[in-house]
Design an enzyme around this catalytic site. Structure first.
Site, PDB file in Angstrom:
ATOM      1  N   LYS A 175       0.849  -1.191   0.000  1.00 26.02           N
ATOM      2  CA  LYS A 175       0.000   0.000   0.000  1.00 26.02           C
ATOM      3  C   LYS A 175       0.887   1.244   0.000  1.00 26.02           C
ATOM      4  O   LYS A 175       2.001   1.190   0.493  1.00 26.02           O
ATOM      5  CB  LYS A 175      -0.906   0.005   1.242  1.00 26.02           C
ATOM      6  CG  LYS A 175      -1.729  -1.259   1.441  1.00 26.02           C
ATOM      7  CD  LYS A 175      -2.853  -1.377   0.442  1.00 26.02           C
ATOM      8  CE  LYS A 175      -3.696  -2.621   0.733  1.00 26.02           C
ATOM      9  NZ  LYS A 175      -4.823  -2.764  -0.205  1.00 26.02           N
ATOM     10  N   HIS A 294      -6.485 -13.342  -7.771  1.00 21.29           N
ATOM     11  CA  HIS A 294      -7.326 -12.374  -7.067  1.00 21.29           C
ATOM     12  C   HIS A 294      -8.725 -12.409  -7.665  1.00 21.29           C
ATOM     13  O   HIS A 294      -8.892 -12.662  -8.856  1.00 21.29           O
ATOM     14  CB  HIS A 294      -6.743 -10.959  -7.169  1.00 21.29           C
ATOM     15  CG  HIS A 294      -7.350 -10.021  -6.167  1.00 21.29           C
ATOM     16  ND1 HIS A 294      -8.573  -9.416  -6.365  1.00 21.29           N
ATOM     17  CD2 HIS A 294      -6.925  -9.611  -4.950  1.00 21.29           C
ATOM     18  CE1 HIS A 294      -8.864  -8.663  -5.310  1.00 21.29           C
ATOM     19  NE2 HIS A 294      -7.883  -8.768  -4.435  1.00 21.29           N
TER      20      HIS A 294
END
Length: 475
Positions: A175, A294
């Site tokens: 992140k 994902h």
């Protein structure tokens, strides 16, 4: 038209519209071992009988159309048609039914999830006779499973490649998910891996944007992997997202990852599509790459409880198409997932054989006939206080992925990774000693934090963070 032709036509074919239930509702049908079985949650429009609604689903997802056609006489509809063979009302819901449909195996191309879904969840979902329609589960027959490669490697082969046993694997999503330069991104990867994580991960929407092109990211991440491996003596990996705008570009990125010598790549299998995913899975098996999957976009498909498709179906489809990891919710984090329902499809991902269990949302017994298993990934709003629950719920064969729960540590990325590794090792040791993680979890974490200042700091930061909302799923 000659009189002779008119006579033959009148005898062999009668034009017009007839109720679907006259042909496609067959409650006496005995299912075959080779049938694909589907459980649909059907909400008929007012005035439409449930038998007609169930038959309409069977017809429109197999051989039927809105009117009788003369070419029906050129084939054997009895051999190829789908059949609604059972109906049951949904407890606690008005005008909702579970319709069981059997499809002959000859309707589907071998080894193609794309073709299977085009039929079973195609145009039928827009059918006017239905107010809503949801595919709850599929039974994939062993004869069809054997036409798929499945996961590139599977759980045991992955453990052997990594030389890591007896505990869940630890991961972290880098992140902020967008905006970092490739060099700063690689730095974060290195710090997390050096601190004790097994994997770091590209966020699902990191592909090749102006702020960080894919080739630069791959190079800096590879450097981080090899440097952290040299310093820790452990095998490390970073999920390099190969998802791209074309299959050719996706494969080019996977080839470059292999040339760099990294152990794993990643794909967004729903936005990328099953055809692309299966192609990538085949390449990964042939070239020794692990494949992380994902599920971006899944909630568009599976979140509405009366329309769409349950994630357990998407999970089964992924096991067929191919992937070594797939995101599966957390039960305890920020993303939705009820415990028994989640564990139901987690078992469908990992186990060789899963019995029918309606309490966990499993409508059919599923035999995977030795198709390799997939590691479920718990990710989304989790931190060190969740570690005991995650260790108990998911067991050893899982990946526990802490993004903000690593990078949000007040001392930095590496201490955040240390805190998670210490918490995990403490929970695994306590479990192996026979302690109750559900009852003693907080105490176990507090005890470990006495010997780890990194864990103590993490415990202080996230002690009040909870994500508690009412579960939405109904069985």
């Amino acid at each position: 038209m000659s009189p002779q032709t008119e006579t033959k036509a009148s005898v062999g074919f009668k034009a017009g519209v007839k109720d679907y239930k006259l042909t496609y509702y067959t409650p006496d049908y005995e299912t075959k071992d080779t049938d694909i079985l589907a459980a649909f949650r059907v909400t008929p429009q007012p005035g439409v009988p449930p038998e007609e609604a169930g038959a309409a689903v069977a017809a429109e997802s197999s051989t039927g159309t809105w009117t009788t056609v003369w070419t029906d006489g050129l084939t054997s509809l009895d051999r190829y048609k789908g059949r609604c063979y059972g109906l049951e009302p949904v407890a606690g819901e008005e005008n909702q039914y579970i319709a069981y449909v059997a499809y002959p195996l000859d309707l589907f191309e071998e080894g193609s999830v794309t073709n299977m879904f085009t039929s079973i969840v195609g145009n039928v979902f827009g059918f006017k006779a239905l107010r809503a329609l949801r595919l709850e589960d599929l039974r994939i027959p062993t004869a069809y499973i054997k036409t798929f490669q499945g996961p590139p490697h599977g759980i045991q082969v992955e453990r052997d490649k990594l030389n890591k046993y007896g505990r869940p694997l630890l991961g972290c999503t880098i992140k902020p998910k967008l905006g970092l330069s490739a060099k700063n991104y690689g730095r974060a990867v290195y710090e997390c891996l050096r601190g004790g994580l097994d994997f770091t991960k590209d966020d699902e929407n990191v592909n090749s944007q102006p702020f960080m092109r894919w080739r630069d990211r791959f190079l800096f991440c590879a450097e981080a992997i090899f440097k952290s491996q040299a310093e820790t003596g452990e095998i490390k990996g970073h999920y390099l997202n190969a998802t791209a705008g074309t299959c050719e570009e996706m494969m080019k990125r996977a080839v470059f990852a292999r040339e760099l010598g990294v152990p794993i790549v990643m794909h967004d299998y729903l936005t990328g599509g099953f055809t692309a995913n299966t192609s990538l899975a085949h390449y990964c098996r042939d070239n020794g790459l692990l494949l992380h999957i994902h599920r971006a976009m899944h909630a568009v498909i599976d979140r509405q409880k009366n329309h769409g498709m349950h994630f357990r179906v998407l999970a089964k489809a992924l096991r067929l198409s191919g992937g070594d990891h797939v995101h599966a919710g957390t039960v305890v984090g920020k993303l939705e997932g009820e415990r028994e329902i989640t564990l139901g499809f987690v078992d469908l991902l990992r186990d060789d054989f899963v019995e029918k269990d309606r309490s966990r949302g499993i409508y059919f017994t599923q035999d995977w006939v030795s198709l390799p298993g997939v590691l479920p990934v718990a990710s989304g709003g989790i931190h060190v206080w969740h570690m005991p629950a995650l260790t108990e719920i998911f067991g050893d064969d899982s990946v526990l992925q802490f993004g903000g729960g690593t990078l949000g540590h007040p001392w930095g990325n590496a201490p955040g990774a240390v805190a998670n590794r210490v918490a995990l090792e403490a929970c695994v040791q306590a479990r192996n000693e026979g302690r109750d993680l559900a009852r003693e979890g907080n105490e176990i974490i507090r005890e470990a934090s006495k010997w780890s200042p990194e864990l103590a700091a993490a415990c202080e930061v996230w002690k009040e963070i909870k994500f508690e909302f009412e579960a939405m799923d109904t069985l």
